[in-house]
Structures are given as structure tokens and as C-alpha cells.
Design a protein around this motif. Structure first.
Motif, PDB file in Angstrom:
ATOM      1  N   ARG A  77      -7.466  -9.085   8.870  1.00  0.00           N
ATOM      2  CA  ARG A  77      -7.087  -9.557   7.534  1.00  0.00           C
ATOM      3  C   ARG A  77      -7.308 -11.063   7.411  1.00  0.00           C
ATOM      4  NH1 ARG A  77      -2.856  -5.977   4.720  1.00  0.00           N
ATOM      5  NH2 ARG A  77      -2.294  -4.393   6.229  1.00  0.00           N
TER       6      ARG A  77
ATOM      7  N   ASP B 267       0.837  -1.207   0.000  1.00  0.00           N
ATOM      8  CA  ASP B 267       0.000   0.000   0.000  1.00  0.00           C
ATOM      9  C   ASP B 267       0.873   1.259   0.000  1.00  0.00           C
ATOM     10  OD1 ASP B 267      -1.703   2.124   0.639  1.00  0.00           O
ATOM     11  OD2 ASP B 267      -3.025   0.830   1.809  1.00  0.00           O
TER      12      ASP B 267
ATOM     13  N   THR C 104      -3.304  -5.407  15.914  1.00  0.00           N
ATOM     14  CA  THR C 104      -2.899  -4.885  14.599  1.00  0.00           C
ATOM     15  C   THR C 104      -4.027  -5.258  13.635  1.00  0.00           C
ATOM     16  OG1 THR C 104      -1.871  -6.952  13.892  1.00  0.00           O
ATOM     17  CG2 THR C 104      -0.461  -5.441  15.128  1.00  0.00           C
ATOM     18  N   GLU C 105      -3.729  -5.192  12.352  1.00  0.00           N
ATOM     19  CA  GLU C 105      -4.746  -5.587  11.362  1.00  0.00           C
ATOM     20  C   GLU C 105      -4.686  -7.090  11.058  1.00  0.00           C
ATOM     21  OE1 GLU C 105      -4.288  -2.945   8.012  1.00  0.00           O
ATOM     22  OE2 GLU C 105      -4.395  -1.176   9.318  1.00  0.00           O
TER      23      GLU C 105
ATOM     24  N   LEU D  42       5.576 -15.317   1.341  1.00  0.00           N
ATOM     25  CA  LEU D  42       5.804 -14.071   2.090  1.00  0.00           C
ATOM     26  C   LEU D  42       6.538 -14.350   3.410  1.00  0.00           C
ATOM     27  CD1 LEU D  42       5.351 -11.016   2.330  1.00  0.00           C
ATOM     28  CD2 LEU D  42       3.188 -11.491   3.474  1.00  0.00           C
TER      29      LEU D  42
ATOM     30  N   LYS E  56       6.168 -19.993  10.748  1.00  0.00           N
ATOM     31  CA  LYS E  56       6.812 -19.311  11.869  1.00  0.00           C
ATOM     32  C   LYS E  56       7.810 -20.231  12.582  1.00  0.00           C
ATOM     33  CE  LYS E  56       4.871 -15.335  11.185  1.00  0.00           C
ATOM     34  NZ  LYS E  56       5.666 -14.204  10.701  1.00  0.00           N
TER      35      LYS E  56
ATOM     36  N   VAL F  55      10.499 -11.336  12.236  1.00  0.00           N
ATOM     37  CA  VAL F  55       9.288 -11.394  13.061  1.00  0.00           C
ATOM     38  C   VAL F  55       8.649 -12.770  12.882  1.00  0.00           C
ATOM     39  CG1 VAL F  55       7.080 -10.352  13.618  1.00  0.00           C
ATOM     40  CG2 VAL F  55       8.993  -8.906  12.908  1.00  0.00           C
ATOM     41  N   SER F  56       8.718 -13.552  13.962  1.00  0.00           N
ATOM     42  CA  SER F  56       8.136 -14.884  13.988  1.00  0.00           C
ATOM     43  C   SER F  56       6.854 -14.789  14.805  1.00  0.00           C
ATOM     44  CB  SER F  56       9.144 -15.869  14.584  1.00  0.00           C
ATOM     45  OG  SER F  56       8.652 -17.174  14.547  1.00  0.00           O
TER      46      SER F  56
HETATM   47  N1  NAP Z   1      -0.776  -9.403  15.378  1.00  0.00           N
HETATM   48  C1  NAP Z   1      -0.467 -10.521  15.992  1.00  0.00           C
HETATM   49  O1  NAP Z   1      -1.211 -10.993  16.885  1.00  0.00           O
HETATM   50  C2  NAP Z   1       0.826 -11.223  15.645  1.00  0.00           C
HETATM   51  C3  NAP Z   1       1.295 -12.204  16.538  1.00  0.00           C
HETATM   52  C4  NAP Z   1       2.477 -12.855  16.249  1.00  0.00           C
HETATM   53  C5  NAP Z   1       3.187 -12.532  15.091  1.00  0.00           C
HETATM   54  N2  NAP Z   1       2.703 -11.586  14.235  1.00  0.00           N
HETATM   55  C6  NAP Z   1       3.482 -11.295  13.024  1.00  0.00           C
HETATM   56  O2  NAP Z   1       3.768  -9.916  12.972  1.00  0.00           O
HETATM   57  C7  NAP Z   1       4.051  -9.545  11.618  1.00  0.00           C
HETATM   58  C8  NAP Z   1       3.339  -8.236  11.291  1.00  0.00           C
HETATM   59  O3  NAP Z   1       1.943  -8.454  11.336  1.00  0.00           O
HETATM   60  P1  NAP Z   1       0.945  -7.440  12.050  1.00  0.00           P
HETATM   61  O4  NAP Z   1       0.400  -8.114  13.226  1.00  0.00           O
HETATM   62  O5  NAP Z   1       1.582  -6.113  12.207  1.00  0.00           O
HETATM   63  O6  NAP Z   1      -0.224  -7.419  10.959  1.00  0.00           O
HETATM   64  P2  NAP Z   1      -0.717  -6.316   9.914  1.00  0.00           P
HETATM   65  O7  NAP Z   1      -1.139  -5.079  10.633  1.00  0.00           O
HETATM   66  O8  NAP Z   1      -1.706  -7.036   9.062  1.00  0.00           O
HETATM   67  O9  NAP Z   1       0.595  -5.976   9.066  1.00  0.00           O
HETATM   68  C9  NAP Z   1       1.071  -6.823   8.057  1.00  0.00           C
HETATM   69  C10 NAP Z   1       1.999  -6.016   7.164  1.00  0.00           C
HETATM   70  O10 NAP Z   1       2.490  -6.877   6.108  1.00  0.00           O
HETATM   71  C11 NAP Z   1       2.288  -6.240   4.860  1.00  0.00           C
HETATM   72  N3  NAP Z   1       2.061  -7.227   3.814  1.00  0.00           N
HETATM   73  C12 NAP Z   1       1.054  -8.143   3.736  1.00  0.00           C
HETATM   74  N4  NAP Z   1       1.156  -8.853   2.606  1.00  0.00           N
HETATM   75  C13 NAP Z   1       2.235  -8.362   1.942  1.00  0.00           C
HETATM   76  C14 NAP Z   1       2.846  -8.668   0.690  1.00  0.00           C
HETATM   77  N5  NAP Z   1       2.346  -9.626  -0.115  1.00  0.00           N
HETATM   78  N6  NAP Z   1       3.951  -7.985   0.308  1.00  0.00           N
HETATM   79  C15 NAP Z   1       4.449  -7.008   1.107  1.00  0.00           C
HETATM   80  N7  NAP Z   1       3.924  -6.678   2.301  1.00  0.00           N
HETATM   81  C16 NAP Z   1       2.822  -7.340   2.699  1.00  0.00           C
HETATM   82  C17 NAP Z   1       1.054  -5.358   5.061  1.00  0.00           C
HETATM   83  O11 NAP Z   1       1.056  -4.231   4.200  1.00  0.00           O
HETATM   84  P3  NAP Z   1       0.255  -4.103   2.786  1.00  0.00           P
HETATM   85  O12 NAP Z   1      -1.118  -4.655   2.969  1.00  0.00           O
HETATM   86  O13 NAP Z   1       0.316  -2.630   2.528  1.00  0.00           O
HETATM   87  O14 NAP Z   1       1.091  -4.880   1.803  1.00  0.00           O
HETATM   88  C18 NAP Z   1       1.300  -4.852   6.486  1.00  0.00           C
HETATM   89  O15 NAP Z   1       2.167  -3.745   6.463  1.00  0.00           O
HETATM   90  C19 NAP Z   1       3.615 -10.726  10.743  1.00  0.00           C
HETATM   91  O16 NAP Z   1       4.754 -11.443  10.325  1.00  0.00           O
HETATM   92  C20 NAP Z   1       2.783 -11.580  11.698  1.00  0.00           C
HETATM   93  O17 NAP Z   1       2.831 -12.937  11.354  1.00  0.00           O
HETATM   94  C21 NAP Z   1       1.538 -10.922  14.486  1.00  0.00           C
END
Ligand code: NAP
Length: 265
Positions: A196, A42, A191-192, A114, A160, A141-142
């Protein structure tokens, strides 16, 4: 590791910088004086963050829109990462939930591209120059999901598990160098991510939700200490510890019961 501590400002590349944990990393690093390269799909959201960081912190920010599941777009980012960065944050990722055989196969494959393939490729191209300079760091980030199989979230958990195992192995290969790697393993973070994934989590106790800023602060503090596997938050530290103590069979069974009650579709 403040960018302001050095004559030449340090440069960090953050993937998934448009929202959530990646946006929080970008904001914290901007405040520390790093020049930034922001990657996500984005472009408008990245531009908005970039304008704010340039205005508030007088840093240089490059916006690099890319879909990292697409080899040609990932290659553009690899080129920039290979040109010499001080910190790489491999954060972009997503998860799918439900019975594996009912989920769209293409989406499962995109998840691997990804969460794993892009992360491995960017780590590879960034690491060579870092080892040569004997300086630099990579945060992968795992997730807490990396410590046990994740029924009804099977591909995500496996990606992960790859990230944590891969990062721990690299940490040993890099022992004695000035290059640090970290596997950041958060639990539920606001987060989102859930939205998503089409998840509605209503029954999780409030104290188990962390903010993206809390996760990022724990990660950056741990990076300064050189800690390799980082689980932010006391409840999640306890859970990760218990996962490690529990025999694989009962652990798998328990994960199945929780998965069936929360994520089965
Ligand atoms: N939230 C949780 O509870 C949680 C827990 C453990 C681990 N994590 C990990 O934290 C990391 C970040 O996630 P988040 O929680 O911050 O979620 P998020 O708010 O959905 O952010 C995900 C990010 O990844 C980008 N993204 C998605 N698909 C992509 C693609 N094909 N190419 C490039 N960029 C892409 C999105 O941007 P665009 O849509 O603009 O591309 C967004 O900036 C992830 O690896 C997730 O597995 C999250």
C-alpha cells in the motif's frame, strides 16, 4: 483473557480488521470466543471474515465499514466503542515513504488523522466506561518506528512515536485500576502495509520478516502479563534496546543513512 471464561461473552472492536495484523487479531479473538466489531473501509472483506468467524466459532460479529480519517464516519465507530466494549484494538494505520516535501500533503494529514486522531478519539470514548467498570483493555498498534526519528518516513515515525508515548502515559494514569493498555511495536511484518505504501523491500533478511499471527500472539500473551510496551521478536527487541541506549544525534544520523538508502524518492 478468554471470552469463554465469562458468562457474558466479551466484546472486542478491531480497527483495520480487513487485512494484515488487524485481520489476525480478529481471527485470534474469534477463536478465543470474543464477539467482534470489525472496522475498515472494505465492507466486502469484512463481511467475508465475519461469515467465517460466525460459522467456525459461533460468535456474534458486527461489520462496521468506516473511513476513520473522516470525522462523520469515525463518529459512528466512536458511538459503538462508547457503548461498552471489553477490548479495543486500535490497529488501522498506514505509512508514506519519501522526502517529506515531495509527498502529497493531503495524504500526510490523512495519516495523522488515522494513525493518531482516530486512535485518540476511540481510546477516549472506550476508556471512560472501562474505568467505570474497572475492567477492559486497549491495544494501540504502534511500531518499531516509534523509537527513533524516521527520515524519509517522517510523518509515519512521528505518528507512531505519539502512539507509544501516549499509551505509556495512559498506562501510568491507569495504574491501580483493572484497565490495561498496550503499545504494540512490531518490526517488518508480512501484510499489505508495504504494498500500500508502494515499497518494494527485497534485501531484508528473511529472519527479520514476522507474520501477522506471530505479532498478534506476542501481543495477546503480553496483555495477559500486563506488559505495556511490546516488541515482538528477539531481533527487534535487541534493536529497540539499542535505540534506547544510543544518543539522539548518532541515532538520527544512522536512521538518516538507512532511510536514504532504502526509502529516498
Ligand atoms: N506491516 C508492518 O511491517 C508493520 C510494522 C509496524 C507497525 N505496523 C502497523 O500495523 C498496523 C496494521 O497494518 P498492517 O501491517 O496490518 O497493514 P495492512 O495489511 O495494510 O492493514 C491496514 C488496515 O487498516 C485499514 N485502513 C487503512 N486505511 C483506513 C481508513 N482510512 N479507515 C479505516 N481503516 C483503514 C485497512 O483496511 P481498508 O483498506 O479496508 O480500510 C487494513 O485493514 C498499522 O497501524 C501499521 O502502522 C505494521
Amino acid at each position: 483473557m478468554s471470552g469463554r471464561d465469562h458468562k457474558k461473552r466479551q466484546k472486542a472492536l478491531v480497527t483495520g480488521a480487513s487485512s494484515g495484523i488487524g485481520a489476525a487479531f480478529a481471527s485470534r479473538l474469534a477463536r478465543q470466543g470474543y464477539d467482534l466489531i470489525l472496522v475498515a473501509r472494505d465492507e466486502a472483506r469484512l463481511q467475508a471474515h465475519a461469515e467465517e468467524f460466525r460459522r467456525d466459532h459461533k460468535i456474534e460479529v458486527q461489520v462496521l465499514p468506516a473511513d476513520l480519517t473522516k470525522p462523520s464516519e469515525c463518529a459512528r465507530v466512536e458511538k459503538v466503542a462508547a457503548a461498552g466494549i471489553d477490548l479495543l484494538v486500535n490497529n488501522a494505520g498506514f505509512g508514506t515513504f519519501g522526502s517529506f516535501w515531495r509527498l502529497a500533503l493531503e495524504r500526510e494529514e490523512e495519516q495523522i488523522r488515522l494513525n493518531v486522531v482516530a486512535l485518540v478519539r476511540l481510546t477516549h470514548v472506550a476508556l471512560g466506561p472501562m474505568v467505570e467498570r474497572n475492567q477492559g483493555a486497549i491495544i494501540n498498534v504502534s511500531s518499531l518506528a516509534s523509537f527513533q526519528p524516521m527520515p524519509y518516513n517522517a510523518t509515519y515515525g512521528a505518528t507512531k512515536a505519539y502512539v507509544t508515548s501516549f499509551t505509556e502515559a495512559l498506562a501510568e494514569e491507569l495504574r491501580g485500576t483493572g484497565v490495561k493498555v498496550q503499545a504494540l511495536c512490531p518490526g517488518f511484518t508480512r501484510t499489505e502495509f508495504q504494498q500500500r505504501a508502494g515499497l518494494r523491500i527485497s534485501n531484508l533478511p528473511a529472519f527479520l520478516w514476522m507474520t501477522a499471527d506471530e505479532v498478534v500472539d506476542a501481543s495477546l500473551a503480553a496483555l495477559r502479563r500486563g506488559q505495556v510496551v511490546v516488541v515482538p521478536g528477539a531481533p527487534y527487541k535487541a534493536l529497540a534496546f539499542l535505540s534506547g541506549l544510543t544518543p539522539r544525534g548518532p541515532l538520527r544520523r544512522l536512521a538518516g543513512l538507512i532511510g536514504r538508502s532504502q526509502f529516498a524518492r
